[in-house]
Design a protein around this motif. Sequence first.
Motif, PDB file in Angstrom:
ATOM      1  N   GLU A  49      -5.351  21.222 -28.708  1.00  0.00           N
ATOM      2  CA  GLU A  49      -4.430  21.126 -29.851  1.00  0.00           C
ATOM      3  C   GLU A  49      -3.105  20.513 -29.414  1.00  0.00           C
ATOM      4  OE1 GLU A  49      -4.894  24.504 -33.157  1.00  0.00           O
ATOM      5  OE2 GLU A  49      -4.602  25.321 -31.144  1.00  0.00           O
ATOM      6  N   ALA A  50      -2.559  20.994 -28.307  1.00  0.00           N
ATOM      7  CA  ALA A  50      -1.240  20.538 -27.855  1.00  0.00           C
ATOM      8  C   ALA A  50      -1.261  19.083 -27.407  1.00  0.00           C
ATOM      9  CB  ALA A  50      -0.746  21.432 -26.710  1.00  0.00           C
TER      10      ALA A  50
ATOM     11  N   VAL B 282     -12.231  29.845 -23.929  1.00  0.00           N
ATOM     12  CA  VAL B 282     -12.261  29.037 -25.158  1.00  0.00           C
ATOM     13  C   VAL B 282     -10.863  28.923 -25.758  1.00  0.00           C
ATOM     14  CG1 VAL B 282     -13.136  28.916 -27.531  1.00  0.00           C
ATOM     15  CG2 VAL B 282     -14.688  29.522 -25.659  1.00  0.00           C
ATOM     16  N   ARG B 283     -10.155  30.037 -25.851  1.00  0.00           N
ATOM     17  CA  ARG B 283      -8.830  30.011 -26.474  1.00  0.00           C
ATOM     18  C   ARG B 283      -7.852  29.125 -25.697  1.00  0.00           C
ATOM     19  NH1 ARG B 283      -8.475  33.703 -30.598  1.00  0.00           N
ATOM     20  NH2 ARG B 283     -10.104  35.295 -30.620  1.00  0.00           N
ATOM     21  N   ALA B 284      -7.871  29.198 -24.382  1.00  0.00           N
ATOM     22  CA  ALA B 284      -6.969  28.364 -23.567  1.00  0.00           C
ATOM     23  C   ALA B 284      -7.324  26.890 -23.704  1.00  0.00           C
ATOM     24  CB  ALA B 284      -7.023  28.797 -22.104  1.00  0.00           C
ATOM     25  N   THR B 285      -8.602  26.572 -23.694  1.00  0.00           N
ATOM     26  CA  THR B 285      -9.013  25.174 -23.845  1.00  0.00           C
ATOM     27  C   THR B 285      -8.625  24.647 -25.222  1.00  0.00           C
ATOM     28  OG1 THR B 285     -10.815  25.467 -22.262  1.00  0.00           O
ATOM     29  CG2 THR B 285     -10.969  23.574 -23.756  1.00  0.00           C
TER      30      THR B 285
ATOM     31  N   TYR C 239     -12.015  16.053 -34.453  1.00  0.00           N
ATOM     32  CA  TYR C 239     -11.157  14.952 -34.032  1.00  0.00           C
ATOM     33  C   TYR C 239     -11.460  13.807 -34.983  1.00  0.00           C
ATOM     34  CZ  TYR C 239      -9.154  11.222 -31.186  1.00  0.00           C
ATOM     35  OH  TYR C 239      -8.411  10.146 -30.749  1.00  0.00           O
ATOM     36  N   GLY C 240     -10.599  13.595 -35.950  1.00  0.00           N
ATOM     37  CA  GLY C 240     -10.902  12.630 -37.003  1.00  0.00           C
ATOM     38  C   GLY C 240     -12.149  13.097 -37.735  1.00  0.00           C
TER      39      GLY C 240
ATOM     40  N   VAL D 203       1.633   9.301 -25.246  1.00  0.00           N
ATOM     41  CA  VAL D 203       1.931  10.584 -25.897  1.00  0.00           C
ATOM     42  C   VAL D 203       1.067  11.685 -25.288  1.00  0.00           C
ATOM     43  CG1 VAL D 203       1.817  11.846 -28.074  1.00  0.00           C
ATOM     44  CG2 VAL D 203       2.724   9.514 -28.030  1.00  0.00           C
ATOM     45  N   ALA D 204      -0.226  11.415 -25.128  1.00  0.00           N
ATOM     46  CA  ALA D 204      -1.139  12.425 -24.579  1.00  0.00           C
ATOM     47  C   ALA D 204      -0.756  12.810 -23.157  1.00  0.00           C
ATOM     48  CB  ALA D 204      -2.568  11.916 -24.624  1.00  0.00           C
ATOM     49  N   VAL D 205      -0.390  11.836 -22.331  1.00  0.00           N
ATOM     50  CA  VAL D 205      -0.005  12.146 -20.952  1.00  0.00           C
ATOM     51  C   VAL D 205       1.258  12.991 -20.927  1.00  0.00           C
ATOM     52  CG1 VAL D 205       0.916  11.118 -18.825  1.00  0.00           C
ATOM     53  CG2 VAL D 205      -1.216  10.263 -19.807  1.00  0.00           C
ATOM     54  N   ALA D 206       2.241  12.661 -21.733  1.00  0.00           N
ATOM     55  CA  ALA D 206       3.470  13.463 -21.774  1.00  0.00           C
ATOM     56  C   ALA D 206       3.162  14.903 -22.190  1.00  0.00           C
ATOM     57  CB  ALA D 206       4.486  12.837 -22.732  1.00  0.00           C
ATOM     58  N   ARG D 207       2.316  15.056 -23.186  1.00  0.00           N
ATOM     59  CA  ARG D 207       1.939  16.399 -23.636  1.00  0.00           C
ATOM     60  C   ARG D 207       1.121  17.128 -22.571  1.00  0.00           C
ATOM     61  NH1 ARG D 207      -0.121  14.754 -29.693  1.00  0.00           N
ATOM     62  NH2 ARG D 207       1.934  14.559 -30.677  1.00  0.00           N
ATOM     63  N   ALA D 208       0.218  16.413 -21.917  1.00  0.00           N
ATOM     64  CA  ALA D 208      -0.618  17.018 -20.875  1.00  0.00           C
ATOM     65  C   ALA D 208       0.228  17.474 -19.689  1.00  0.00           C
ATOM     66  CB  ALA D 208      -1.686  16.031 -20.427  1.00  0.00           C
ATOM     67  N   GLU D 209       1.192  16.660 -19.306  1.00  0.00           N
ATOM     68  CA  GLU D 209       2.082  17.054 -18.204  1.00  0.00           C
ATOM     69  C   GLU D 209       2.847  18.321 -18.565  1.00  0.00           C
ATOM     70  OE1 GLU D 209       2.937  12.819 -15.969  1.00  0.00           O
ATOM     71  OE2 GLU D 209       4.205  13.347 -17.688  1.00  0.00           O
TER      72      GLU D 209
END
Length: 139
Positions: free
Chosen positions: A35-36, A27-30, A54-55, A97-103
Amino acid sequence: MDYETVSADDFGKSLRGIGLNLLVRDVRATCAFLEAVFAVGVHRLSDDFAIITYGAEVFQLHSDGTYTENPLLGLLPENPPRGAGIEIRLYDTDPEVAVARAEAQGAMILQPPTDKPHGLREAYILCNDGYAWVPSRPL
């Protein structure tokens, strides 16, 4: 509603419409990933549970260990992808933005940001639990 102090009973009674509850190994890792990458709100974080906002939307994460009496536990695959066939769409998230953060988090990008004929620019990101997260924005 104050998600940090609401009782489990009151929280459960407040849920309406369609709910999303994801079973995850950690849970904590997910939560750290969500968040990131997607800037979600995380509430009541523990090893076993979290409320995610989320909103105006709310969903839950539960650890596998909390489902020992649940009939779904025996159906979970040992290896991802767990959520094959479901897309968790986040319509108010910029896919670039999400893809850059996910990478940066080491997540697998199944599809980079792409303009789709249904009027959205979207990407597909697979988290470590194997769920497909789809950040989307109107074209």
